[in-house]
Design an enzyme around this catalytic site. Structure first.
Site, short mmCIF file in Angstrom:
data_model
loop_
_atom_site.label_atom_id
_atom_site.label_comp_id
_atom_site.label_asym_id
_atom_site.label_seq_id
_atom_site.Cartn_x
_atom_site.Cartn_y
_atom_site.Cartn_z
N ARG A 76 -3.01 -8.43 0.75
CA ARG A 76 -2.86 -8.10 2.20
C ARG A 76 -4.00 -8.08 3.15
O ARG A 76 -4.38 -7.09 4.14
CB ARG A 76 -2.08 -6.73 2.24
N GLU A 88 1.17 0.13 4.45
CA GLU A 88 1.03 -1.43 4.84
C GLU A 88 1.48 -1.75 6.29
O GLU A 88 0.60 -2.49 6.63
CB GLU A 88 1.64 -2.14 3.79
N SER A 119 8.02 -3.90 3.29
CA SER A 119 7.34 -2.86 2.20
C SER A 119 6.28 -2.02 3.26
O SER A 119 5.60 -2.28 4.01
CB SER A 119 6.71 -3.63 1.48
#
Length: 298
Positions: free
Chosen positions: A173, A293, A223
């Site tokens: 990420r 996230e 998410s």
């Protein structure tokens, strides 16, 4: 003349749609958030260069699928890189996509031309630019695995290219663009020829898994937490008995514990309070501190 008046002149010159005091909830998949000072729907590279060189404070949004906007909004210009900046080309075994193209569209073009490598990304609800920015991934695949070259604007508005074969700045990420003011313009995905039937079957399998396991019927940012090393955020949240836990209109999905959803009328404050409560509970019971996230704007 203030920067926004100058920005308005630039938009008119390049035929770009713009709006002052635009509510951003309509431009995020969470459907949450206040207004920005100035919204620009980007339609070409030259426009972006002029905006960057104008000195105006800006933030980039693609499909808004990994963004949570403050209830008070943001005091800057928001540059929307979407359908007006979304061309996709296919020279040989490569897919070349502008930053505003939907990632799923790139996957479909690859499939239709029997190119394999992007199957894992089918159904990720973001733009190509957003996917590169955060090195999006799913089902053991990551964007960086198929990236060949990225065209971008640096902080001075100059066009640059990054050959991804010679950088180690991609991680889970994370990309060389994360947390910077560089603007991704396009990406080249280097794929390989494969069997169209097998590619289609794999993509359909991934999509069916998404539909059966994820709460796609509710607004969310996908998410909510990053995957902790050696485990899964959703499993940890589930074993802590937090499925269905709510704060205001925000809720830990009963279908997938890794998703925080907007059950109806959720505010940014609701979501952030819920995220902190989940982190505290999981840490207390497992000793693992989750990391969000989703990117908070404002």
């Amino acid at each position: 003349m203030n920067n926004y008046n100058k920005l308005e002149e630039i938009c008119k010159k390049y035929g770009a749609k713009f709006e002052r005091n635009a509510t951003l909830s309509a431009y995020t998949t969470f459907k949450i958030g206040g207004a920005c000072d100035f919204l620009v729907k980007v339609n070409n590279v030259e426009l972006l260069q002029k905006i960057v060189q104008s000195g105006v404070n800006y933030h980039i949004i693609g499909n808004g699928s990994n963004v949570l906007v403050s209830d008070e909004g943001v005091r800057c210009a928001v540059l929307l890189i979407g359908s007006d900046f979304a061309d996709i080309d296919m020279p040989g075994a490569c897919v070349v996509a502008n930053a505003g193209a939907r990632l799923t569209s790139a996957c479909i073009i690859a499939r239709d031309n029997a190119l394999t490598g992007l199957e894992f990304a089918y159904g990720i609800p973001g733009t190509v630019g957003g996917a590169v920015y955060m090195n999006a991934g799913a089902y053991d695949g990551e964007i960086s695995q198929v990236l060949y070259e990225i065209e971008y604007l640096d902080e001075d508005g100059e066009i640059k290219r990054l050959d991804t074969r010679y950088t180690e700045d991609f991680a889970y990420r994370k990309s060389p663009f994360t947390g910077t003011k560089k603007i991704i313009l396009s990406a080249i995905f280097a794929l390989t020829h494969g069997d169209k039937t097998q590619i289609t079957a794999k993509m359909n399998d991934f999509m069916n898994r998404r539909k059966s396991k994820q709460p796609l019927e509710f607004p969310s940012a996908g998410s909510t937490f990053k995957r902790p090393e050696g485990d899964y955020a959703s499993r940890l949240i589930d074993v802590c008995g937090l499925k269905g836990f709510s704060v205001g209109g925000a809720q830990v999905s009963e279908k997938h514990a890794g998703f925080v959803i907007n059950k109806g009328g959720a505010t940014c404050g609701d979501v952030l309070k819920l995220i902190e409560a989940v982190k505290e509970r999981v840490y207390k019971e497992t000793g693992i501190m989750l990391e969000k996230e989703v990117e908070v704007l404002g």
